[in-house]
Design a protein around this motif. Structure first.
Motif, PDB file in Angstrom:
ATOM      1  N   THR A  83      26.307 143.987 100.481  1.00 31.16           N
ATOM      2  CA  THR A  83      25.513 143.242 101.468  1.00 31.16           C
ATOM      3  C   THR A  83      25.627 141.736 101.322  1.00 31.16           C
ATOM      4  O   THR A  83      24.962 141.002 102.054  1.00 31.16           O
ATOM      5  N   GLU A  84      26.461 141.253 100.410  1.00 33.85           N
ATOM      6  CA  GLU A  84      26.486 139.825 100.109  1.00 33.85           C
ATOM      7  C   GLU A  84      26.732 138.955 101.334  1.00 33.85           C
ATOM      8  O   GLU A  84      26.170 137.865 101.475  1.00 33.85           O
ATOM      9  N   GLU A 119      18.102 152.443 104.001  1.00 36.41           N
ATOM     10  CA  GLU A 119      18.945 151.423 103.373  1.00 36.41           C
ATOM     11  C   GLU A 119      19.726 150.625 104.414  1.00 36.41           C
ATOM     12  O   GLU A 119      19.857 149.396 104.310  1.00 36.41           O
ATOM     13  N   ASP A 166      18.317 144.083 108.401  1.00 39.67           N
ATOM     14  CA  ASP A 166      17.259 143.074 108.447  1.00 39.67           C
ATOM     15  C   ASP A 166      17.721 141.743 107.857  1.00 39.67           C
ATOM     16  O   ASP A 166      17.102 140.706 108.107  1.00 39.67           O
ATOM     17  N   GLN A 167      18.810 141.771 107.101  1.00 36.61           N
ATOM     18  CA  GLN A 167      19.365 140.545 106.529  1.00 36.61           C
ATOM     19  C   GLN A 167      20.275 139.800 107.499  1.00 36.61           C
ATOM     20  O   GLN A 167      20.629 138.649 107.252  1.00 36.61           O
ATOM     21  N   VAL A 168      20.671 140.454 108.577  1.00 37.06           N
ATOM     22  CA  VAL A 168      21.601 139.861 109.534  1.00 37.06           C
ATOM     23  C   VAL A 168      20.825 138.966 110.496  1.00 37.06           C
ATOM     24  O   VAL A 168      19.904 139.426 111.171  1.00 37.06           O
ATOM     25  N   PRO A 169      21.193 137.682 110.608  1.00 34.90           N
ATOM     26  CA  PRO A 169      20.454 136.779 111.492  1.00 34.90           C
ATOM     27  C   PRO A 169      20.716 137.002 112.979  1.00 34.90           C
ATOM     28  O   PRO A 169      19.936 136.562 113.814  1.00 34.90           O
ATOM     29  N   LEU A 217      26.080 139.688 104.544  1.00 37.10           N
ATOM     30  CA  LEU A 217      25.253 139.952 105.721  1.00 37.10           C
ATOM     31  C   LEU A 217      24.372 138.774 106.144  1.00 37.10           C
ATOM     32  O   LEU A 217      24.205 138.543 107.355  1.00 37.10           O
ATOM     33  N   PRO A 218      23.801 137.982 105.224  1.00 36.01           N
ATOM     34  CA  PRO A 218      23.015 136.825 105.673  1.00 36.01           C
ATOM     35  C   PRO A 218      23.836 135.775 106.422  1.00 36.01           C
ATOM     36  O   PRO A 218      23.266 134.918 107.110  1.00 36.01           O
ATOM     37  N   ASP A 219      25.158 135.839 106.300  1.00 32.28           N
ATOM     38  CA  ASP A 219      26.044 134.900 106.997  1.00 32.28           C
ATOM     39  C   ASP A 219      26.641 135.499 108.272  1.00 32.28           C
ATOM     40  O   ASP A 219      27.467 134.849 108.922  1.00 32.28           O
ATOM     41  N   ALA A 248      17.338 148.223 106.157  1.00 33.27           N
ATOM     42  CA  ALA A 248      17.019 147.096 105.284  1.00 33.27           C
ATOM     43  C   ALA A 248      18.178 146.106 105.226  1.00 33.27           C
ATOM     44  O   ALA A 248      17.965 144.886 105.195  1.00 33.27           O
ATOM     45  N   ALA A 249      19.400 146.630 105.235  1.00 33.09           N
ATOM     46  CA  ALA A 249      20.572 145.756 105.233  1.00 33.09           C
ATOM     47  C   ALA A 249      20.672 144.980 106.544  1.00 33.09           C
ATOM     48  O   ALA A 249      20.951 143.773 106.550  1.00 33.09           O
TER      49      ALA A 249
END
Length: 204
Positions: A134-135, A159, A165-168, A137-139, A162-163
């Protein structure tokens, strides 16, 4: 590049580049069915092999050469944009490993594509939930559809959510109760639901 082009009967409303998982090539039942479904909805689809599969006909990709697979994806998208002019969005999709590499490529290159279609995203190795992938995903600023089976050993539905949810960017999760990692198109309406979710999120 090796692949197959699916042309819709009318002027394309979008284009989708679609690739495969670690244990196969672009000529799988799942990818053929999904490509046909998108083509029926007016989307031109290019099913293509990743670089590791072009190099050899069998065997899994080597982790040390994953960057080459992503570079190959970028080359395919560049060719799609130059060779096939469509009025709608340019989409990128993949099953399992192919979807993961597609999402990493999109995170590394904002604006590369207008949307992602990820089939059975391999969130972690089977029975190893602590090893999350998931590293990036925030980008990931690309709207994304994820198609998931509730019995997929690479992630639970919780899961996956939740992953995401990290995606903007905007995301949409399509779940099939009882489906496994292969997303059997015989047992489940994978094609119809995937096309519907993509057309709603990407507007084509």
């Amino acid at each position: 590049m090796h692949g197959f082009l699916h042309r819709p009967e009318s002027v394309p409303v979008a284009i989708l580049a679609l690739t495969h998982g670690a244990g196969s090539d672009c000529d799988t039942v799942l990818l053929r069915a999904v490509a046909d479904g998108f083509a029926a909805a007016g989307v031109q689809v290019l099913r293509f092999d990743l670089a590791f599969r072009v190099r050899r006909a069998s065997g899994p990709p080597h982790p040390s050469r994953a960057a080459e697979d992503r570079a190959g994806i970028a080359e395919v998208i560049a060719a799609v944009r130059s060779d096939y002019s469509v009025p709608g969005p340019v989409l990128l999709g993949g099953h399992s490993y192919g979807g993961r590499q597609a999402s990493m490529m999109a995170a590394e290159n904002p604006g590369l594509v207008d949307g992602l279609v990820l089939l059975s995203y391999p969130l972690h190795p089977p029975k190893k939930p602590e090893k999350l992938r998931t590293e990036h995903l925030p980008d990931l600023n690309t709207p994304t559809v994820v198609v998931h089976g509730s019995k997929d050993e690479f992630a639970t539905t919780e899961e996956i959510q939740a992953a995401l949810d990290q995606v903007p960017a905007a995301t949409r999760l399509v779940e099939f109760e009882g489906a496994r990692h292969d997303l059997s198109v015989v047992k489940f309406p994978v094609v119809e639901a995937t096309v519907a979710a993509a057309s709603a999120l990407f507007v084509f």
